[in-house]
Design a protein around this motif. Structure first.
Motif, mmCIF file in Angstrom:
data_model
loop_
_atom_site.group_PDB
_atom_site.id
_atom_site.type_symbol
_atom_site.label_atom_id
_atom_site.label_comp_id
_atom_site.label_asym_id
_atom_site.label_seq_id
_atom_site.Cartn_x
_atom_site.Cartn_y
_atom_site.Cartn_z
ATOM 1 N N ASP A 77 0.853 -1.188 0.000
ATOM 2 C CA ASP A 77 0.000 0.000 0.000
ATOM 3 C C ASP A 77 0.890 1.241 0.000
ATOM 4 N N ALA A 107 6.593 4.687 6.880
ATOM 5 C CA ALA A 107 5.358 4.622 6.084
ATOM 6 C C ALA A 107 4.565 5.917 6.174
ATOM 7 N N GLU A 112 1.841 1.642 3.711
ATOM 8 C CA GLU A 112 2.382 0.538 4.496
ATOM 9 C C GLU A 112 3.904 0.563 4.422
ATOM 10 N N SER A 113 4.553 0.144 5.484
ATOM 11 C CA SER A 113 6.014 0.074 5.456
ATOM 12 C C SER A 113 6.459 -1.213 4.759
ATOM 13 N N ASP A 116 6.366 -4.073 7.126
ATOM 14 C CA ASP A 116 5.017 -4.617 7.320
ATOM 15 C C ASP A 116 4.650 -5.604 6.219
ATOM 16 N N ARG A 120 3.912 -9.572 6.701
ATOM 17 C CA ARG A 120 2.612 -10.116 6.281
ATOM 18 C C ARG A 120 2.802 -11.291 5.319
#
Length: 194
Positions: A77, A107, A112-113, A116, A120
């Motif tokens: 993202d 981020a 999103e970083s 992250d 995920r």
């Protein structure tokens, strides 16, 4: 039990041609044709997963795959940068771009970083080791990068140093929490007579 995961990057789309952060566009006609011609080169799979994006769903369809959308396989993202070219963002927010590329925990662009997305995708990949047989997944390039970072224990700072070309396959084989990796095999139509 050895688990085999093949990650397939999407066919070419206008956003890729323009080095634009993905904004939901479709794959182009050339990309769709290449995917259709490469379909016979895919290994047989017991399970097919797909990133929940237009270009991944269309690529899967062109490859003749009927996959289940998996939210954990969504692309990175990028927040307010979505639809912009990297050059546009670099001119408007040069410090932010530098920080985003250099600091995997950053981020502040509203998205999103990198860390992250790596975590995920890493959780999804670890869960895939419970799959008996081969798993095919048509996924965003960032998902391929994150899986590679996780699989071989690279630091998250390596994320941007991994190039993922359109319509390529990255193969992972894993057992007992350990993965082996083969990056970026082009999908191609089988040779005549093969």
């Amino acid at each position: 039990m050895t688990t085999r995961v093949t990650l397939i990057s999407p066919a070419m789309s206008p956003s890729q041609r323009q080095a634009r952060f993905y904004d939901g566009d479709s794959i182009d006609a050339t990309g769709a044709a290449r995917a259709r011609s490469a379909a016979p080169s895919l290994p047989t799979s017991s399970l097919v997963s797909v990133s929940p994006s237009v270009r991944c769903r269309e690529t899967a369809s062109a490859l003749g795959l009927d996959g289940v959308e998996v939210p954990e396989l969504r692309g990175l993202d990028v927040g307010r940068w979505r639809g912009c070219t990297l050059d546009e963002v670099a001119v408007a927010e040069p410090e932010e771009v530098g920080r985003w590329i250099g600091d995997p925990d950053w981020a502040a662009h509203g998205g999103e970083s990198v860390r992250d997305v790596c975590e995920r995708v890493g959780r999804w990949l670890d869960g895939a080791q419970e799959t008996d047989g081969r798993l095919l997944a048509v996924v965003e390039p960032e998902v391929v990068r994150a899986a590679a970072v996780h699989a071989v224990g690279l630091p998250a700072t390596a994320f941007w140093r991994l190039d993922v070309l359109p319509l390529t396959a990255t193969d992972l084989s894993g057992r007992a929490g350990r993965w082996n990796l083969r990056l970026g095999r082009p999908l191609a139509a089988p040779e005549p007579g093969a």
